[in-house]
Design an enzyme around this catalytic site. Sequence first.
Site, PDB file in Angstrom:
ATOM      1  CB  CYS A   1      -0.889   0.056   1.232  1.00 45.72           C
ATOM      2  SG  CYS A   1      -1.819  -1.426   1.574  1.00 45.72           S
TER       3      CYS A   1
HETATM    4  O1  KQY Z   1      -4.063  -0.011   2.824  1.00 45.67           O
HETATM    5  C1  KQY Z   1      -4.162   0.922   2.094  1.00 45.67           C
HETATM    6  N1  KQY Z   1      -4.065   0.744   0.813  1.00 45.67           N
HETATM    7  C2  KQY Z   1      -4.434   2.265   2.551  1.00 45.67           C
HETATM    8  C3  KQY Z   1      -4.903   2.372   3.901  1.00 45.67           C
HETATM    9  C4  KQY Z   1      -5.257   3.770   4.206  1.00 45.67           C
HETATM   10  C5  KQY Z   1      -5.261   4.005   5.621  1.00 45.67           C
HETATM   11  C6  KQY Z   1      -5.499   5.420   5.972  1.00 45.67           C
HETATM   12  N2  KQY Z   1      -5.515   5.546   7.360  1.00 45.67           N
END
Ligand code: KQY
Length: 366
Positions: free
Chosen positions: A356
Amino acid sequence: MSRPLTSTPKADGFRMPGEFESHGGCWMLWPERPDNWRLGAKPAQHAFTAVATAIAEGEPMTMGVSPAQYQNALAMLPPHIRVVEMTHDDSWIRDCGPTFVINGAGDLRAVDWEFNAWGGLDGGLYFPWDQDALVARKVAQMERVDWYAAPLVLEGGSIHVDGEGTLLTTEECLLNPNRNPLMTKADIEEMLGDYLNIEKTIWLDKGVFNDETSGHIDNIACFIRPGVVALTWTDDKSDPQYEISKDAYERLTAATDARGRKLEVHKIHQPTPVLITREESEGVDVVQGSQPRTEGERLAASYINFYIGNGVIVMARFDDPQDEPARQKLAELFPDRKIIAVPGREILLGGGNIHCITQQQPLGRK
Ligand code: KQY
C-alpha cells in the site's frame, strides 16, 4: 514534456504490466500525520526507511516528502534514495499515485485515477484529500511522462493484474457505492478495459476482515506471475477470515484468466490476529473525520501485502509464528528473488502495509 491525454491507453496500445515485470523505479510518500501514525509518525518513519532501503537494493527509489519533513527524511534515508518535495495528505501512494502503463515499444505513460480517500464523505478515512489527489500528476510531471485522467474513482491497491489481460479485484471495494455509485459492474469492467487494457476481470467477494480500505485486493490475493495467484488463508473456522478466504479460493480455482488458463492458487496462512494495544492507541492524535485507532481493534494483517521489486520481495513480518512459513512460501514462489522481511506492525497500525505504501514504475522509455 508531460501532457494530459484525452484518448485511452487501450486505444493507444498501452497496458498495465504485472508487478513482477522489470521496474525502472519505485515511489513512496513519507509518513507524518499524527492522526494516523502514532508518536508523531517516528516509528512509522523508521519502518518506511527499512522498506525503501530494501527496495532500493534492486531499483531506483524516490521518496516524496512534505516541506516540513524534507530535512528529516533526507537525514533518515540512505543517500542513494532520491528525496523530492511533494505535498500530500498521507502516505499511501499505491492508492493515490499513478498506475503506469507501457506499450510494445516500451513507452511509458501514467493513469491518474480519481481519488476520494477510500470513500469520500461516506466512510472515507480522512478529509481533505485534495493534495493526495494531485500526487499522480506530480509523479507523471517529474518523470516527464504523459498521463490519462481516468473518470473512475479507483485506488491502486484495489487492483492486481497479470500483465496479460487479467485483473483481480473485490466487489466489496470496486462496487462500493462510496466509489462510483452511478456505475454498474459492466461499466467498471469497461473502464478497466479502456484504461488498463484488461479483457477479463476476476471478482472476489470481500477483502481481508476489517480492512478499512473496503477490502482491497492487495491484502488478500495477488499474482505471482500469469496463471499463479497467492491468497491469504486461515484454517480456523471460527475466524471471520475463514469464510472470506474460502469463498475467494473457490472463485479463484473456478476462474479462467484472459488467456483461458486455470489459476494455480497458493495459500499463505495469515498471522495470529493483530490487535491495537492501549499504548499504540494512545499514541495517535484524535481528529474528527480521521479513522480512530481504538484499543483492541483488529488490524487487517496479511503476508500478501508484499512488494515485488527487481530481484527482491519485500514482505512484512509481525514477530509471529507464521512469519517463517510465509517467508519460505514466498521464497518457493519467487526462486530468483531475495526475500527481505521487514517489520510490518507500525505500517499496519496506519491501516495498510508494504504494498500500500509503494508504487512501482515499470521499466520503460520516457
Ligand atoms: O491499505 C491501504 N491501501 C491504505 C490504507 C489507508 C489508511 C489510511 N488511514
